[in-house]
Design a protein around this motif. Structure first.
Motif, PDB file in Angstrom:
ATOM      1  N   LEU A  33       4.012  12.248   1.341  1.00 58.74           N
ATOM      2  CA  LEU A  33       4.894  13.205   0.657  1.00 58.74           C
ATOM      3  C   LEU A  33       4.361  14.626   0.755  1.00 58.74           C
ATOM      4  CD1 LEU A  33       6.106  11.372  -2.581  1.00 58.74           C
ATOM      5  CD2 LEU A  33       7.523  12.238  -0.736  1.00 58.74           C
ATOM      6  N   CYS A  34       3.024  14.761   0.735  1.00 61.05           N
ATOM      7  CA  CYS A  34       2.484  16.129   0.737  1.00 61.05           C
ATOM      8  C   CYS A  34       2.128  16.603   2.147  1.00 61.05           C
ATOM      9  CB  CYS A  34       1.261  16.222  -0.178  1.00 61.05           C
ATOM     10  SG  CYS A  34      -0.167  15.317   0.424  1.00 61.05           S
ATOM     11  N   TYR A  35       2.344  15.754   3.134  1.00 62.11           N
ATOM     12  CA  TYR A  35       2.011  16.142   4.509  1.00 62.11           C
ATOM     13  C   TYR A  35       3.165  16.927   5.149  1.00 62.11           C
ATOM     14  CZ  TYR A  35       1.266  15.767   9.509  1.00 62.11           C
ATOM     15  OH  TYR A  35       1.128  16.061  10.833  1.00 62.11           O
ATOM     16  N   SER A  42      -3.494  18.496   2.465  1.00 59.62           N
ATOM     17  CA  SER A  42      -4.126  18.770   1.172  1.00 59.62           C
ATOM     18  C   SER A  42      -4.614  17.509   0.479  1.00 59.62           C
ATOM     19  CB  SER A  42      -3.123  19.474   0.257  1.00 59.62           C
ATOM     20  OG  SER A  42      -2.110  18.550  -0.123  1.00 59.62           O
ATOM     21  N   GLY A  43      -4.131  16.363   0.917  1.00 57.87           N
ATOM     22  CA  GLY A  43      -4.577  15.092   0.311  1.00 57.87           C
ATOM     23  C   GLY A  43      -4.164  14.956  -1.137  1.00 57.87           C
ATOM     24  N   SER A  44      -3.019  15.509  -1.509  1.00 60.06           N
ATOM     25  CA  SER A  44      -2.678  15.429  -2.935  1.00 60.06           C
ATOM     26  C   SER A  44      -1.799  14.249  -3.320  1.00 60.06           C
ATOM     27  CB  SER A  44      -2.080  16.746  -3.433  1.00 60.06           C
ATOM     28  OG  SER A  44      -1.253  17.312  -2.473  1.00 60.06           O
ATOM     29  N   CYS A  45      -0.905  13.779  -2.459  1.00 60.64           N
ATOM     30  CA  CYS A  45      -0.031  12.677  -2.899  1.00 60.64           C
ATOM     31  C   CYS A  45      -0.749  11.327  -2.834  1.00 60.64           C
ATOM     32  CB  CYS A  45       1.265  12.642  -2.082  1.00 60.64           C
ATOM     33  SG  CYS A  45       1.094  12.010  -0.402  1.00 60.64           S
ATOM     34  N   ARG A  46      -1.720  11.196  -1.969  1.00 67.22           N
ATOM     35  CA  ARG A  46      -2.563   9.994  -1.819  1.00 67.22           C
ATOM     36  C   ARG A  46      -1.778   8.765  -1.344  1.00 67.22           C
ATOM     37  NH1 ARG A  46      -7.105  12.032  -3.476  1.00 67.22           N
ATOM     38  NH2 ARG A  46      -8.296  10.139  -3.125  1.00 67.22           N
ATOM     39  N   LEU A  47      -0.620   8.989  -0.760  1.00 66.77           N
ATOM     40  CA  LEU A  47       0.176   7.854  -0.284  1.00 66.77           C
ATOM     41  C   LEU A  47      -0.261   7.367   1.090  1.00 66.77           C
ATOM     42  CD1 LEU A  47       3.862   8.835  -1.178  1.00 66.77           C
ATOM     43  CD2 LEU A  47       2.408   7.159  -2.280  1.00 66.77           C
ATOM     44  N   CYS A  48      -0.888   8.246   1.857  1.00 68.43           N
ATOM     45  CA  CYS A  48      -1.134   7.941   3.275  1.00 68.43           C
ATOM     46  C   CYS A  48      -2.402   7.113   3.482  1.00 68.43           C
ATOM     47  CB  CYS A  48      -1.240   9.242   4.059  1.00 68.43           C
ATOM     48  SG  CYS A  48      -2.675  10.204   3.575  1.00 68.43           S
ATOM     49  N   VAL A  49      -2.847   6.478   2.418  1.00 66.84           N
ATOM     50  CA  VAL A  49      -4.103   5.730   2.455  1.00 66.84           C
ATOM     51  C   VAL A  49      -4.102   4.622   3.533  1.00 66.84           C
ATOM     52  CG1 VAL A  49      -3.420   4.040   0.696  1.00 66.84           C
ATOM     53  CG2 VAL A  49      -5.756   4.789   0.816  1.00 66.84           C
ATOM     54  N   SER A  65      -5.259   9.073   5.462  1.00 69.32           N
ATOM     55  CA  SER A  65      -5.095   9.203   6.910  1.00 69.32           C
ATOM     56  C   SER A  65      -4.669  10.610   7.331  1.00 69.32           C
ATOM     57  CB  SER A  65      -4.087   8.175   7.414  1.00 69.32           C
ATOM     58  OG  SER A  65      -2.820   8.442   6.863  1.00 69.32           O
ATOM     59  N   CYS A  66      -4.153  11.418   6.377  1.00 71.02           N
ATOM     60  CA  CYS A  66      -3.737  12.774   6.751  1.00 71.02           C
ATOM     61  C   CYS A  66      -4.951  13.687   6.948  1.00 71.02           C
ATOM     62  CB  CYS A  66      -2.788  13.369   5.718  1.00 71.02           C
ATOM     63  SG  CYS A  66      -3.537  13.683   4.120  1.00 71.02           S
ATOM     64  N   ILE A  67      -6.108  13.250   6.404  1.00 70.51           N
ATOM     65  CA  ILE A  67      -7.326  14.059   6.495  1.00 70.51           C
ATOM     66  C   ILE A  67      -8.315  13.441   7.499  1.00 70.51           C
ATOM     67  CG2 ILE A  67      -9.393  14.725   5.154  1.00 70.51           C
ATOM     68  CD1 ILE A  67      -7.499  15.005   2.717  1.00 70.51           C
TER      69      ILE A  67
HETATM   70 FE1  FES Z   1      -0.349  13.163   0.943  1.00 66.93          FE
HETATM   71 FE2  FES Z   1      -2.111  12.309   2.795  1.00 66.93          FE
HETATM   72  S1  FES Z   1      -0.059  12.752   3.024  1.00 66.93           S
HETATM   73  S2  FES Z   1      -2.427  12.644   0.704  1.00 66.93           S
END
Ligand code: FES
Length: 253
Positions: A33-35, A42-49, A65-67
């Motif tokens: 969601l935050c990507y 930013s790693g804020s939604c934490r969904l992409c784990v 995974s976004c980071i």
């Molecule tokens: Fe939101 Fe990775 S896409 S934390």
């Protein structure tokens, strides 16, 4: 180029790619969601784990995974018990902040995650259930499990319309609505009781339900100092009792 394994299949990826970019470049689904491709992650939604072996320990761990940058030989799981747990937690956290967001609920469902019911304002303190049973008497509310979640729910026909449950509710999720000559008491969209309202014999104001007045008369009729019952609202009851007190004082003087 590096080679990485995602869900037991090998893929080529550019060295500066993140795991999320590599997965998406190969048509693999990871929720985000935050990507945004034009912004730094930013790693804020934490969904992409995703689950990967830890850098030093080698023990399986979940990472965003976004980071996370790809590394040659890296083994990534986008589906596992740990991923599911972390993703569910992330969806629930997001829905606490945005319970009305249908897009988040739809996204959770599309990844096989039940985000649970949206928050309903009730903190499950059971004060309403307890006061109705232990103090007032009728026991018109009880706790009921629905889809694994406890809810305070009405028991049909037992409410006497006193509104004590609404007065004691710390989050004001129980509502008393007096409209024209009807009182409705509700929790969420469920009606606890719907009653006609009686007028005060002193000032004529609509103030209490017949069932509540009956209940009070029954509970107080055996009291030795109970005189013939009058239906007075609290303001009139106080006014009349103050007058009686001052009259008796004058008589005694
Ligand atoms: Fe939101 Fe990775 S896409 S934390």
């Amino acid at each position: 180029m590096v080679t990485i394994t995602i869900d037991e299949k090998e893929y080529e990826a550019e060295e500066d790619m993140t795991v999320l970019q590599a997965a998406r470049a190969n048509g693999l689904r990871i929720p985000t969601l935050c990507y945004h491709p034009s912004l730094k992650p930013s790693g804020s939604c934490r969904l992409c784990v995703v689950e990967v072996p830890g850098r030093s320990s080698g023990r399986q761990t979940t990472m965003l995974s976004c980071i996370l940058k790809v590394k040659n030989g890296m083994e990534v799981k986008t589906e596992s018990k740990a991923v599911n747990r972390a993703r569910t937690r992330a969806f629930k956290n997001l829905l606490q902040m945005a319970p009305q967001a249908k897009s988040i609920i739809a996204m959770a469902n599309s990844f096989g995650i039940d985000p649970g019911p949206p928050p309903d304002g009730c903190i499950r303190c059971r004060l309403c259930v307890r006061v109705c049973k232990e103090i007032v008497g009728p026991g018109a509310l009880r706790m009921e499990k629905r889809d694994g979640v406890n809810y305070a729910v009405p028991i049909e026909g037992l409410c006497i319309g006193c509104g004590t449950c609404a007065n004691i509710c710390p989050t004001k999720v129980i509502l008393v609505e007096d409209r024209e000559n009807t009182r409705t008491i509700k929790i969420r969209d469920e009606v606890i009781g719907k009653h006609p309202l009686e007028r005060c014999e002193g000032c004529g104001k609509l103030y209490a339900t017949p069932k509540f007045l009956d209940h009070i008369h029954k509970r107080t009729s055996s009291h030795t100092e109970m005189k013939s019952p009058h239906n007075y609202c609290s303001t009139c009851a106080k006014l009349f009792s103050d007058r009686v007190k001052s009259f008796s004082k004058r008589v005694q003087q």
